[in-house]
Design an enzyme around this catalytic site. Structure first.
Site, PDB file in Angstrom:
ATOM      1  N   ALA A  45      49.687 -47.952  79.985  1.00 60.34           N
ATOM      2  CA  ALA A  45      51.056 -48.063  79.473  1.00 60.34           C
ATOM      3  C   ALA A  45      51.421 -49.522  79.232  1.00 60.34           C
ATOM      4  O   ALA A  45      51.969 -49.869  78.183  1.00 60.34           O
ATOM      5  CB  ALA A  45      52.033 -47.419  80.449  1.00 60.34           C
TER       6      ALA A  45
ATOM      7  N   LYS B 184      59.581 -37.870  82.057  1.00 56.18           N
ATOM      8  CA  LYS B 184      58.972 -36.543  82.169  1.00 56.18           C
ATOM      9  C   LYS B 184      57.471 -36.663  82.435  1.00 56.18           C
ATOM     10  O   LYS B 184      56.949 -36.078  83.390  1.00 56.18           O
ATOM     11  CB  LYS B 184      59.205 -35.754  80.876  1.00 56.18           C
ATOM     12  CG  LYS B 184      58.748 -34.328  80.951  1.00 56.18           C
ATOM     13  CD  LYS B 184      59.077 -33.571  79.669  1.00 56.18           C
ATOM     14  CE  LYS B 184      58.705 -32.113  79.795  1.00 56.18           C
ATOM     15  NZ  LYS B 184      58.898 -31.399  78.528  1.00 56.18           N
TER      16      LYS B 184
ATOM     17  N   GLU C 223      48.326 -44.237  89.386  1.00 56.62           N
ATOM     18  CA  GLU C 223      47.669 -44.144  90.696  1.00 56.62           C
ATOM     19  C   GLU C 223      48.670 -44.112  91.844  1.00 56.62           C
ATOM     20  O   GLU C 223      48.453 -43.453  92.852  1.00 56.62           O
ATOM     21  CB  GLU C 223      46.725 -45.330  90.935  1.00 56.62           C
ATOM     22  CG  GLU C 223      46.195 -46.004  89.707  1.00 56.62           C
ATOM     23  CD  GLU C 223      44.847 -45.465  89.244  1.00 56.62           C
ATOM     24  OE1 GLU C 223      44.483 -45.730  88.107  1.00 56.62           O
ATOM     25  OE2 GLU C 223      44.169 -44.785  90.016  1.00 56.62           O
TER      26      GLU C 223
END
Ligand SMILES: Cc1cc2nc3c(=O)[nH]c(=O)nc-3n(C[C@H](O)[C@H](O)[C@H](O)COP(=O)(O)OP(=O)(O)OC[C@H]3O[C@@H](n4cnc5c(N)ncnc54)[C@H](O)[C@@H]3O)c2cc1C
Ligand code: SF4
Lengths: 345, 756
Positions: free
Chosen positions: B527, B651, B723
């Protein structure tokens, strides 16, 4: 998986004839176990006699008040059959504690009785296994054997019969109807599966070519006092580490009749008639239950310590018996650790 | 954070799509089966199938392969083994992929020696899958068997310091003060050994490769299951001497990876080998048991010693670990450092050792090292808190650090305190009675436990290309990956917001080596890294747009700087006066350009790396109910509060954390590959006996994202969420079980037998 031929039999005698006229043939029920074994190359039948078209899928009442479960009725249809749910809820609960909805929709009652062990080494061609290849040795004696048994084991095999349904059938004292090249016969459930002894390759007492056609339940279904307690590594889709099926007849607060069997601990659903008798005519009490549990496991033998080895099943099995007897006498379920049943009332 | 999911913004156009809980654009394709995975692509000509044969022994040598018997079966095309593999690249470095650890990478079919059980030893190629599988099952191979050892404890005496060499591996922090003296003097102390054995990533989708042999020289389209197409391409081109055009890797969807797909797996090697040798299209898919032959989370034994003063301040902290590795590589994880980063102790000592056993090289598996380390340190902190008579949450707050003690640098941001407070409030922690066995629900013992975690916020080199078409549609390409995490949707959001376009007009493509290079998907860096590259590429397009807009007759934007414009609702407009606005499609129409393209890049910021320690954090609160007689544990409630920088999509981010919590429950209660040391082999190599949770095991999970944006960690403010969500879950469960029962379990998984 090897190539094979397949016949769709339409009648029991035709199935028996078809099977016995082919070398290396096997009956095919729902295929949920056999086809897996073929994919693993553990079973290499050259011919399959498919039972799917046999008119043996019905569940019908018997004149003595019992119930006949067709060998080709699916596990799901059996568990959800109104007569089974009403009169033999122990059997329903036990079937529903096994496998998954998809598997139960495909699995047949005859196939369930004849499913093979889940011992890791039986499924692994790289591992010696007397059940799969007699004489090669038993990898489970010293290796991880969490899935294996502690009662009635032998030096050649410590595998368990993995079925849940069969534990209830043992407690219910069902009778297995079979048809073979020499005609029909019946086998008491407790005599159907066998102990490994020095012939671990034999799971049961079926003779070559014999076909299971039905399972007869006696009239008594213990619908008022029963429980199936299944302890396993997750809440569903796992075989029992230890399970207990109990059916009791109570007269006031006295146990009039007691039947129970254990799964996950032996090469067959484990019944101990002497232990059952300890209960009969007695008032339920924790001491009594502990005494019964001790009796059942008096001769047990564990195969190593730690979580990968199965000695813990002896203590776990005792506790499971005590809990299951308590639940069955009280018919209280609020502490049932069986999350599958909890979450799907 | 509210858990309600808003409907995606389909009609209302707004710059503000980042941070909205929009659904994945590829979702319908996935649930309807239209999304194609590596082993589902069709090829131009006929397709052949390879089936891999695995070694039944752990160590030894192949002495004979009866390939002729199998080649005689009609339809069998070839049997590949060390006997007929052509000569390939010679040096180890050619076999090293981007995340290879130190040592000599395994070379499939290279030599007759067997180094681990289930090592691929041959591959049968046939005209149908069924035939290949059958022929593989009857291929006779003879072996000379050597002695082996797969028992970590038996090899412990030969342990050695974990060497540097693997990207991202941090050697243990330097010692501080005098650990032994401080430990000896302290009034409260604890020590313990914490263990888990091998765990398998075991993604649902089997590793598989389909190669479309294009019949044009050696040109291939290689559809591979991987977490990083560029890594696979580099590996294959080096080994097989191929050009990038010849070895195009396509990986549109990845059905779970969890680390197993970071390194190229052996099926892709074998597929390419067969395609080149046979000049034919081929498909190779592993079977489930072969999925247990790949890397695994290594069996690790950790020892902790902690000591505290009467007020509950840590005085001594020692964390050591011993992990397995193979005979040929040194897989290293960052295991012990997290203790030093999370807790400041004036005296500390760390050690991380490896030892070799006869297994395949372990591999990174979700939150590698940190999942392991956080289980041990967060269990030990709980023990320490009890020994010092301090509430476990208060103990953590007492020993909170605003600087990274291992590097003496400030954190770029650290809102773990907010995680603690918001998590505790949501969970109701203040109602906890501290004594073990003090809470009950009917006959069940109730336990409340907590733990925390931290993970690197790292940015890797990444690139993307943005192409804006005259009709206002935007295509953005990057060779990144989506193993289910939500890359498709968040990159679409970033691109849409940057150019002020509705998401429906934006198409993000990934998983193709024809696209600009991106790192493998791992380490929670997609990301931030790829997101920044996408944002930069779109901004470059934006700059070009502004220039073209200013070239328009009567342009309302004449003289406005790029810093002073915004992209919104399909228009480019001035910040000061949004009525000074031009539609993007009008700009393109006026310019006569069919499209505008630009590249964007991202990478670590060296100046910030020198100044700051960058981490995401979480705090986990768990309720368990224990049936003490039977040893059963149910995790009835989990609150996971996460500080991971800016959340691009609550989400998909929430899904990541939910999955992390489920994974933590799995690690705590179920997962273990059973190693049989007589056979040198994992024996529960299927989904029936390798247990992970089913739906009935998972109850209420509450996810909180605390407000945080960190523009030091990455240009777009993101720290990564893949993670961190699973950290501390296993420890929190063990701590809750202690609270419920008074029993401390230091060996995972916490199965029924451990509580009897
Ligand atoms: C992943 C998994 C999980 C499972 N979990 C559970 C569990 O938790 N509990 C549980 O109890 N079970 C479990 N099962 C097992 C399942 O119940 C059995 O596979 C099923 O009952 C077998 O029935 P079938 O009709 O499919 O048998 P098949 O696979 O068709 O046959 C099994 C064997 O029986 C023989 N056979 C079939 N029908 C007859 C007959 N009428 N007469 C004589 N021989 C016959 C076949 O030749 C074969 O040897 C699980 C299975 C799987 C695959
Ligand atoms: S226990 Fe029985 S099935 Fe298991 S390895 Fe031994 S012989 Fe084979």
């Amino acid at each position: 998986m090897n190539s094979f031929t397949l016949t769709q039999a339409t009648a029991a005698d035709e199935a028996v004839r078809d099977l016995t006229s082919h070398d290396g043939a096997a009956y095919l029920g729902g295929g949920t176990n056999l086809v897996d074994l073929m994919k693993y190359n553990l079973e290499r039948p050259s011919h399959l006699t498919s039972l799917g078209m046999l008119p043996l899928a019905d569940i019908t009442g018997l004149p003595d008040g019992g119930l006949r479960l067709g060998a080709l009725a699916t596990n799901a249809d059996t568990a959800w059959h109104p007569e089974v749910e009403k009169r033999y809820p122990l059997l329903s609960q036990t079937i529903l504690a096994g496998a998954t909805p998809q598997l139960r929709n495909a699995a047949t009652n005859g196939g369930n009785l004849n499913q093979r062990t889940r011992c890791y080494y039986f499924y692994d061609l790289a591992a010696p296994c007397n059940k799969r290849e007699p004489g090669t040795g038993c990898s489970a004696l010293t290796g991880p054997n969490r899935v294996c048994g502690v009662l009635g084991t032998s030096d050649s095999c410590i595998a368990t019969q993995p079925s849940d349904m069969c534990v209830a059938l043992a407690a219910l004292e069902a009778v297995v109807r079979v048809q073979g090249p020499d005609g029909e016969r019946t086998i008491k459930f407790q005599d159907y599966h066998r102990l490994p002894g020095d012939q671990p390759e034999k799971d049961n007492t079926l003779k070559p070519g014999e076909l299971v056609t039905a399972i007869d339940l006696p009239a008594e279904g213990y619908a008022d006092h029963f429980v199936y307690l299944k302890l396993r590594d997750r809440s569903s889709y796992a075989f029992a580490l230890v399970s207990v099926a109990v059916g009791l007849k109570m007269n006031g607060d006295t146990i009039e009749k007691a039947r129970f069997a254990l799964g996950g601990v032996a090469h067959k659903p484990w019944r101990d008639q002497a232990a059952e008798q300890l209960l009969e005519g007695q008032k339920p009490s924790p001491d009594l239950f502990r005494q019964v549990a001790a009796k059942v496991f008096a001769e047990a033998k564990g195969y190593g310590e730690g979580s990968l080895h199965n000695s813990f099943k002896i203590e776990l099995g005792k506790r499971a018996i005590v809990r299951a007897l308590k639940q069955a006498t009280e018919m209280q379920y609020e502490v049932n650790p069986n999350a599958f049943l909890n979450s799907n009332p | 954070m509210s858990q309600t999911i808003a409907t995606p913004p389909t009609v209302r156009l707004d710059t503000d799509v980042i941070g909205r809980p929009v659904s994945r654009p590829e979702g319908p394709a996935k649930v309807s089966g239209a999304a194609k995975y590596a082993a589902e692509f069709s090829v131009t000509g006929p397709l052949w199938y390879g089936y891999i044969v695995s070694s039944p022994i752990a160590k030894g040598k192949i002495t004979k392969i009866y390939a002729d018997e199998v080649l005689a079966i009609p339809g069998v095309q070839q049997v590949f083994s060390h006997e007929n593999v052509p000569s390939l690249a010679w040096f180890d470095r050619s076999y090293k992929d981007q995340v290879a650890p130190g040592g000599s990478p395994f070379r499939p079919l290279h030599e007759p020696e067997i180094q681990f059980s289930q090592q691929p030893v041959a591959m049968v190629v046939a005209e149908t899958f069924e035939l290949a599988r059958y022929a593989a099952s009857v291929l006779r191979i003879e072996y000379d068997v050597d002695e082996f050892n797969t028992d970590l404890k038996a090899a412990a005496s030969k342990s050695f310091d974990a060497p540097k060499g693997k990207t991202g591996f941090l050697p243990p922090p330097k010692p501080k003060g005098d650990m032994d003296a401080a430990y000896a003097d302290a009034p409260h102390k604890v020590s313990g050994e914490y263990t888990h054995r091998a765990q398998m990533a075991n993604p649902m989708e089997m590793f598989g490769t389909t190669i479309d042999w294009l019949g044009d020289g050696k040109k291939m389209k290689i559809y591979d299951k991987t977490q990083g197409a560029p890594n696979v391409q580099q590996y294959l081109t080096k080994i097989f001497g191929l050009s990038k055009e010849e070895a195009r890797i396509i990986s549109r969807f990845t059905g779970g990876g969890f680390g197993a797909g970071l390194r190229p797996q052996y099926q892709v090697f074998m597929a390419v080998l067969a395609a080149l040798e046979l000049e034919h299209s081929i498909r190779v898919v592993m079977d489930r048991s072969q999925m247990f032959s790949m890397g695994h989370r290594p069996h690790t034994i950790q020892n902790l010693r902690l000591a505290a003063d009467d007020k509950g301040h840590l005085q001594a902290l020692e964390h050591t670990a011993l992990a397995e590795t193979s005979q040929f590589e040194e897989e290293t994880e960052t295991v012990v450092n997290w203790s030093g980063i999370m807790y400041n102790s004036p005296n500390s000592k760390f050690d991380y050792q490896l030892t070799r056993i006869d297994v395949n090289t372990p591999a990174d598996m979700r939150a590698p090292g940190a999942a392991t380390g956080s289980f041990a340190i967060e269990s030990a902190i709980d023990e320490m808190a009890y020994a010092a008579g301090v509430d476990p949450l208060d103990f953590r707050l007492l020993n909170y650090t605003y600087e990274d003690p291992t590097e003496n640098k400030p954190f770029s941001s650290k809102r773990l305190d907010a995680c603690y407070h918001e998590g505790a409030a949501r969970f109701g922690w203040e109602q906890r009675t501290p004594e073990p066995r003090s809470m009950r629900d009917g006959n069940m013992l109730v336990g409340w436990g907590m733990a925390a975690g931290c993970w690197d916020a790292s940015t890797q080199k990444a690139a993307a290309k943005a192409i804006l078409h005259a009709d206002g549609t935007l295509v953005v390409n990057s060779a990144t990956n989506d193993q289910g995490a939500g890359t498709y949707v968040i990159m679409t959001q970033v691109a849409a917001q940057t150019l002020g376009l509705p998401m429906a007009q934006v198409k993000f493509n990934l998983g193709d080596t024809e696209f600009p290079e991106a790192p493998i998907q791992g380490g929670s860096w997609t990301a931030n890294s790829v997101g920044t590259a996408v944002q930069n590429a779109c901004q470059e397009v934006g700059k070009k747009l502004l220039k073209l807009a200013q070239d328009m007759d009567d342009s309302p934007l004449k003289g406005v700087d790029f810093e002073d414009v915004q992209f919104a609702n399909g228009c480019l407009r001035a910040n000061e006066d949004v009525s000074r606005s031009v539609a993007i499609t009008d700009i393109l129409a006026a310019s006569g350009e069919a499209k505008i393209e630009a590249d964007g890049k991202a990478g670590p910021n060296p100046a910030n790396l020198l100044k700051y320690s960058m981490h995401s954090h979480n705090a986990v609160f768990v309720e368990v109910k224990v049936d003490e007689d039977l040893g059963t544990v149910h995790v009835t409630r989990v609150v996971d509060a996460v500080a991971a920088g800016r959340i691009l999509n609550p989400k998909t981010a929430r899904s990541q954390v939910l999955g992390g919590v489920v994974w933590g429950i799995s690690m705590a209660l179920m997962e273990e590959a059973y190693l049989n040391n007589d056979l040198g082999r994992y024996v529960n190599h299927n989904y029936a006996e390798y247990h992970i949770p089913v739906n009935a095991d998972i109850k209420k999970i509450d996810v909180i994202f605390v407000e945080e944006e960190d523009h030091i960690a990455s240009a777009i403010g993101v720290k990564g969420v893949g993670e961190v969500g699973m950290l501390g879950v296993a420890a929190a469960i063990c701590n809750a079980v202690y609270h419920a029962t008074g029993k401390r379990v230091r060996e995972l998984p916490l199965t029924i037998d451990k509580l009897l």
